[in-house]
Scaffold this active site. Sequence first.
Site, short mmCIF file in Angstrom:
data_model
loop_
_atom_site.label_atom_id
_atom_site.label_comp_id
_atom_site.label_asym_id
_atom_site.label_seq_id
_atom_site.Cartn_x
_atom_site.Cartn_y
_atom_site.Cartn_z
N CYS A 40 26.93 -28.62 -26.15
CA CYS A 40 25.98 -28.83 -25.05
C CYS A 40 26.64 -28.86 -23.67
CB CYS A 40 25.14 -30.07 -25.34
SG CYS A 40 23.59 -30.08 -24.40
N HIS A 67 23.46 -30.98 -31.20
CA HIS A 67 23.93 -32.33 -31.48
C HIS A 67 23.45 -32.66 -32.90
CE1 HIS A 67 24.39 -32.96 -27.11
NE2 HIS A 67 23.22 -32.37 -26.98
#
Length: 264
Positions: A99, A198
Amino acid sequence: MPDGDGRRLRLAHLYADVMNVYGDRGNAIALRYRCEARGIGLDIDGVGIGAAFDPAAYDLLIIGGGEDREQRRIADDLAARGPAIRAAIEGGLPALAVCGGFQLFGERYVDSERGVLQGIGVFRLETRHPGEGAERAIGNVLLQTELGEVVGFENHGGRTWLADGQEPFGTVIAGRGNNGRDGSEGARAGNAIGTYLHGSLLPKNPAVADFLLGKALARRYGESATLEPLDDGLEEAARLAASAITRRGRGEGVGRRLRGLLRR
Ligand code: GLN
């Protein structure tokens, strides 16, 4: 525990204290668990801002996600380390960037306030945040990748665009991925993986963890050093459960959108 012949690997966890949203620290824990279950030692060094760090001394490199605020904190420090990190990855160092870390492993990130953060160019891509009011890509994700089906959770405002010829990590089966438009998710370069996912990612995607560990082991101990298989019953059950929830959610999402259209 099986005898790993005294083998040890070294993992550098970049900015572990700053870049750690949605349990990204679990990636380091999963790597250690999968080493120790095979009798392989894993030394984990957190590399903070300003700390001495030579990527060439490591077998694995990971960086987690963080919001724009955290990315601004680390960007200059990371940029200074960029050439050494790029050289190590070009030499085959396995790496995982998630990310906010993934965005800064690209060429640049234009943040929510139009600030430009230079990335380190491991991946040929650019990310632009359309601004605070813009819709974020939030939800469960399912990908098809060269390592099989991968599950995870995304939460990002930035939209990532791959340069021509830049390989993605996977293609989106459900979720938004890099930009919600072209079906790409993440990026691959050598043994480095960048992704928005995630979860944590590695505990429930053991094939991705073992890809990184297998490359690390072969690089340190030679191609004949192979990872023995583990009983992944629990991990696979978690992955399949997440996959089923994501597929169901996708169906509901379509249903909700259709009902919304019909009400107009
Ligand atoms: N700040 C970035 C974005 O919103 C990354 C977010 C994250 O790492 N979760 O696009």
